[in-house]
Design an enzyme around this catalytic site. Structure first.
Site, PDB file in Angstrom:
ATOM      1  CD  GLU A 125     133.413  59.663  23.788  1.00  0.00           C
ATOM      2  OE1 GLU A 125     134.487  59.475  24.387  1.00  0.00           O
ATOM      3  OE2 GLU A 125     132.369  59.062  24.085  1.00  0.00           O
TER       4      GLU A 125
ATOM      5  CG  LEU B  11     132.410  62.129  26.843  1.00  0.00           C
ATOM      6  CD1 LEU B  11     132.883  62.973  28.020  1.00  0.00           C
ATOM      7  CD2 LEU B  11     132.318  60.689  27.236  1.00  0.00           C
ATOM      8  CB  SER B  12     126.925  59.505  24.592  1.00  0.00           C
ATOM      9  OG  SER B  12     125.991  58.472  24.443  1.00  0.00           O
ATOM     10  CD  GLU B  13     131.815  56.308  25.916  1.00  0.00           C
ATOM     11  OE1 GLU B  13     130.851  56.466  26.694  1.00  0.00           O
ATOM     12  OE2 GLU B  13     132.790  57.082  25.894  1.00  0.00           O
TER      13      GLU B  13
ATOM     14  CD  GLN C 222     138.658  59.895  23.851  1.00  0.00           C
ATOM     15  OE1 GLN C 222     138.485  60.070  25.058  1.00  0.00           O
ATOM     16  NE2 GLN C 222     138.460  60.849  22.967  1.00  0.00           N
ATOM     17  CG  PHE C 223     141.184  54.691  25.746  1.00  0.00           C
ATOM     18  CD1 PHE C 223     142.473  54.206  25.590  1.00  0.00           C
ATOM     19  CD2 PHE C 223     140.985  56.057  25.789  1.00  0.00           C
ATOM     20  CE1 PHE C 223     143.556  55.069  25.483  1.00  0.00           C
ATOM     21  CE2 PHE C 223     142.066  56.928  25.679  1.00  0.00           C
ATOM     22  CZ  PHE C 223     143.352  56.437  25.532  1.00  0.00           C
ATOM     23  CB  ALA C 224     138.943  48.554  24.391  1.00  0.00           C
TER      24      ALA C 224
ATOM     25  CG  HIS D 297     142.951  55.002  29.573  1.00  0.00           C
ATOM     26  ND1 HIS D 297     142.363  55.259  30.785  1.00  0.00           N
ATOM     27  CD2 HIS D 297     142.643  56.052  28.777  1.00  0.00           C
ATOM     28  CE1 HIS D 297     141.732  56.429  30.723  1.00  0.00           C
ATOM     29  NE2 HIS D 297     141.888  56.934  29.532  1.00  0.00           N
TER      30      HIS D 297
HETATM   31  C1  LIG Z   1     132.986  56.581  29.416  1.00  0.00           C
HETATM   32  C2  LIG Z   1     134.210  57.302  29.037  1.00  0.00           C
HETATM   33  N1  LIG Z   1     134.378  57.691  27.753  1.00  0.00           N
HETATM   34  C3  LIG Z   1     135.493  58.339  27.376  1.00  0.00           C
HETATM   35  C4  LIG Z   1     136.468  58.613  28.282  1.00  0.00           C
HETATM   36  C5  LIG Z   1     137.736  59.341  27.863  1.00  0.00           C
HETATM   37  N2  LIG Z   1     137.694  60.677  28.442  1.00  0.00           N
HETATM   38  C6  LIG Z   1     138.303  60.937  29.613  1.00  0.00           C
HETATM   39  S1  LIG Z   1     137.935  62.452  30.158  1.00  0.00           S
HETATM   40  C7  LIG Z   1     137.015  62.798  28.807  1.00  0.00           C
HETATM   41  C8  LIG Z   1     136.358  64.122  28.679  1.00  0.00           C
HETATM   42  C9  LIG Z   1     135.552  64.408  29.873  1.00  0.00           C
HETATM   43  O1  LIG Z   1     135.015  65.666  29.752  1.00  0.00           O
HETATM   44  P1  LIG Z   1     134.195  66.293  30.942  1.00  0.00           P
HETATM   45  O2  LIG Z   1     133.128  65.359  31.376  1.00  0.00           O
HETATM   46  O3  LIG Z   1     133.783  67.641  30.519  1.00  0.00           O
HETATM   47  O4  LIG Z   1     135.247  66.362  32.136  1.00  0.00           O
HETATM   48  P2  LIG Z   1     136.635  67.148  32.145  1.00  0.00           P
HETATM   49  O5  LIG Z   1     137.662  66.215  31.596  1.00  0.00           O
HETATM   50  O6  LIG Z   1     136.485  68.374  31.339  1.00  0.00           O
HETATM   51  O7  LIG Z   1     136.883  67.422  33.580  1.00  0.00           O
HETATM   52  C10 LIG Z   1     136.974  61.719  27.948  1.00  0.00           C
HETATM   53  C11 LIG Z   1     136.253  61.697  26.665  1.00  0.00           C
HETATM   54  C12 LIG Z   1     136.267  58.188  29.615  1.00  0.00           C
HETATM   55  N3  LIG Z   1     137.176  58.402  30.566  1.00  0.00           N
HETATM   56  N4  LIG Z   1     135.138  57.541  29.955  1.00  0.00           N
END
Ligand SMILES: Cc1ncc(C[n+]2csc(CCOP(=O)(O)OP(=O)(O)O)c2C)c(N)n1
Ligand SMILES: [Mg+2]
Lengths: 321, 374
Positions: free
Chosen positions: A28, A57-59, A81-83, A128
């Site tokens: 990501e 966005l999919s681990e 992106q984070f553990a 985080h």
């Molecule tokens: C499962 C997961 N993966 C990665 C992250 C890191 N992260 C936080 S917000 C984000 C993007 C989220 O995008 P979206 O769903 O469009 O929501 P927005 O932030 O735009 O409101 C990511 C990758 C997380 N919080 N949770």
């Protein structure tokens, strides 16, 4: 070159991508953004969208797909992106990456590296600041690495990419930019499964890794005690030999990690020492770790993390017992 | 003869006997960018006083946002993801809820929390880095902020199951980002909700970006709303910067929630950074942001109210001053909060295990944290 851990890892990735066309970076925001910690900065421009992939966005998607890529002969180096978000890929790591080789008697292999930032101390949001190494170290088949300095970070990552095993590469966020060090510009390997004695001593063995290495090192320097500090670098497979040799010499051992105390890496090390070197000990084994509860929100962080004072008090205690 | 894939498909189409499924996704808007309302689309539950109320909630949300950002810049708050630009999606939908309905947000629906009654003090306490901030959520029928993307959706589904089973007559409203629709949890939640015919409304707050990743890199599908179709229920798109459209879609969906779920894709835009640690200039153009600034939800509602003679500069000043006062009071109170380290030990189980008690005692007796440095 002078490098902090962040630029050392970037340099390792650059070398691996340059030397191996089958290496693929995916995760990501790893492309245009260069990763949220800028570890993959500049690599998209150099190697293109076919090889540096901004994924959905999919681990589970990232790790599962990496496994498939590895099965096809590619050499993915995925970033989570984070553990704290890697738990969404837990099944792929534990049920598949770890087992593929044994299930097929080494006919299928999963040469893949999954990099992820770990640990706290930097006032982040919930999830985080996780130190999840024990969950993964508990699964035979996964190699778990966690460097504490730029030199090891680069050499371990290059070595990991030269192996045919699935490797989890844990990067302590607190150390990304904490200090710089002279490291070779070109390619080099740091061995896997080999701990690093960063300071020799005769009175006490301190086994540690990751974020706790600089803390332990500071305390030992300040106290002027004759302690031997072992930086594991590889958590699994454990370099038991180096630990036992040191313990036999010093007769006292303390294990320091940031992860929760109960059922952690320290417990495994303590168990091995008691099995194999109990009668060389002059004092009970001691562990210094975070309390056995979830990593708290930043304003409570200071009450949770092992700090210099906590390590120092523990040293006083073990030296007087 | 070699047939191209296209030709093969054409042949299959020609000999096809019947279409087995077809559906469509509609888009709607009530108030356009210039604050002009299409009366035929208006919800019966909305009048000018409600529109004024919407404007006030949206303004409070924006003011609270900028306060946390400035606190964060001074090291007095943690990393924060603002709602700037997305206020209509949050406020419009939360205002459509009945008091007994349950709100399940992700990490960005600050406006929804405010509408539901989360005290500003709790909001600031949380963003100053204290779990205690979230102790105010249960009282307003909301779950705490959820950071792991899309994981809250399944909790929302379970809550909806609970409402149906317990016959509470309450519905669940949950949110996910555009990026969140790529997670397995999202599909699992939709599928469960559809199959169990649960009283739940899913809102995709499509702000076009997931950190640096645009929607076009999340999916090849042309809408996110259509993802409901595969789960067996309806999806609709609304102008997410139009609080009247968001209200109407949500209200209708909640009113019919006893017949099953609904998915609303609310098309909006993240006018600011992803969080205070993000630098959007790395991945998007000023021109794109400027285009969306024209569609700012606050601007269009204010224009409407002014045209109607319901709003003017002096009213604006009064409201801004009131908001600032409330916010400053809440911030001051949150800065007086004294953390008690025992709370991190004593809220882990319903009882205190001996081993944990030992850890707590050792920590407190050693006083290692008194220095607070690490
Ligand atoms: C499962 C997961 N993966 C990665 C992250 C890191 N992260 C936080 S917000 C984000 C993007 C989220 O995008 P979206 O769903 O469009 O929501 P927005 O932030 O735009 O409101 C990511 C990758 C997380 N919080 N949770
Ligand atoms: Mg988004």
């Amino acid at each position: 070159m002078m490098a902090n851990m962040n630029s050392a890892i970037n340099s390792a990735l650059n070398i691996v991508m340059r030397d191996d066309e089958k290496a693929i970076i995916l995760g990501e925001d790893v492309g245009k953004d260069g990763g949220v910690f800028r570890v993959t900065e500049g690599l998209l421009a150099k190697y293109g969208e076919q090889r540096v992939i901004d994924t959905p966005l999919s681990e589970a998607g990232i790790v599962g797909t990496s496994i498939g890529m590895a099965l096809s002969g590619l050499h993915p180096v995925a970033e989570i992106q984070f553990a704290g978000f890697m738990y969404l890929a837990f099944d792929q790591l534990v049920s598949h990456a770890a087992r593929y080789r044994s299930r097929t008697r080494s006919t299928w292999k999963v040469p893949m590296v999954v990099r992820t930032p770990v640990s706290g101390g930097v006032r982040t949001l919930e999830h985080h600041a996780e130190s999840p190494e024990a969950y993964y170290a508990h699964s035979g088949g996964l190699i778990i690495l966690e460097p504490s300095n730029p030199y090891d970070a680069k050499g371990l990552l290059i070595k990991a990419m030269h192996m045919e095993d699935p490797v989890l590469f844990l990067e302590p966020t607190r150390l990304y930019r904490l200090f710089r060090q002279e490291i070779p510009e070109g390619s080099y390997e740091v061995p896997i499964g080999k701990a690093n004695i960063i300071r020799e001593g005769t009175d006490l063995t301190i086994v540690t890794y990751g974020t706790m290495v600089p803390i332990v090192n500071n305390v030992v320097s300040k106290k002027g005690i004759n302690a031997e500090i072992i930086d594991l670098r590889t958590i699994n497979p454990l370099d038991e030999k180096t630990i036992l040799q040191s313990v036999e010499k010093t007769g006292r051992v303390m294990i320091v990690h940031e992860a929760e105390l109960s059922f952690g890496v320290g417990a495994e090390i303590a168990a091995r020492i008691s099995e194999k070197a109990l009668f060389k000990l002059n004092a009970p084994i001691m562990r210094v770790a975070s309390p056995s509860l979830p990593y708290p929100f930043p304003s409570y962080e200071q009450f949770y993390l092992p700090n210099e004072r906590k390590v120092s008090e523990a040293i006083d205690k073990i030296m007087s017992s | 003869m070699y047939l191209t894939k296209k030709l093969q498909l054409k042949i299959i189409e020609d000999i096809m006997i019947k279409k087995v499924y077809e559906d469509s996704v509609n888009y709607f808007q009530v108030m356009d960018e210039n604050g002009v309302i299409d009366k035929s689309q208006m919800s019966n539950y909305i009048d000018d006083s409600k529109i004024t109320e919407m404007y006030k909630w949206m303004s409070l949300t924006r003011a609270a946002d900028s306060k946390v950002i400035s606190l964060q810049r001074q090291g007095r708050a943690v990393t924060y993801g603002p709602s700037v630009g997305e206020e209509a999606t949050q406020v419009g939908s939360a205002m459509a809820m009945a008091p007994k309905d349950i709100l399940v947000p992700n990490f960005r629906q600050h406006g929804s929390y405010f509408v539901r009654g989360l005290p500003l003090y709790n909001f600031f306490l949380y963003w100053k880095g204290y779990e205690e901030g979230m102790d105010g959520t249960k009282a307003i029928n909301a779950t705490p902020y959820t950071v792991p993307v899309a994981t809250q959706l399944l909790h929302a589904v379970g809550l909806a199951f609970g409402q149906k089973y317990l016959k509470t007559d309450a519905n669940v409203l949950t949110y996910v980002g555009d990026g969140g629709t790529s997670e397995g949890n999202f599909y699992e939640a939709l599928n469960f909700a559809g199959e169990l015919k649960l009283p739940i409304v899913f809102i995709i707050e499509n702000n076009q970006w997931a950190i640096s990743t645009p929607v076009s890199k999340q999916t090849a599908a042309s809408t996110l709303a259509q993802k409901a179709i595969a789960a067996g229920f309806k999806g609709v798109q609304v102008d997410g910067n139009d609080p009247l459209a968001v209200f109407k879609a949500t209200h209708d969906a909640l009113e019919n929630a006893d017949e099953g779920p609904m998915l609303i894709e609310s098309i909006t835009y993240r006018l600011s950074f992803h969080t205070t640690s993000d630098d959007p200039t790395k991945y998007r153009t000023e021109a794109e942001v400027d285009e969306w600034l024209k569609k700012d939800p606050l601007k269009r509602v204010r224009t409407y109210l002014e045209k109607k003679g319901l709003w003017n500069e002096s009213r604006q000043e009064v409201m801004d001053a009131e908001n600032a006062k409330r916010i400053n009071e809440a911030v001051e109170k949150s800065e007086q909060f004294k953390p008690n380290p025992k709370t991190i030990f004593e809220n882990i189980y319903s009882f205190m295990p001996d081993t944990l008690k030992d850890e707590e005692d050792a920590a407190i007796n050693s006083g290692f944290w008194q220095q607070g440095s690490y």
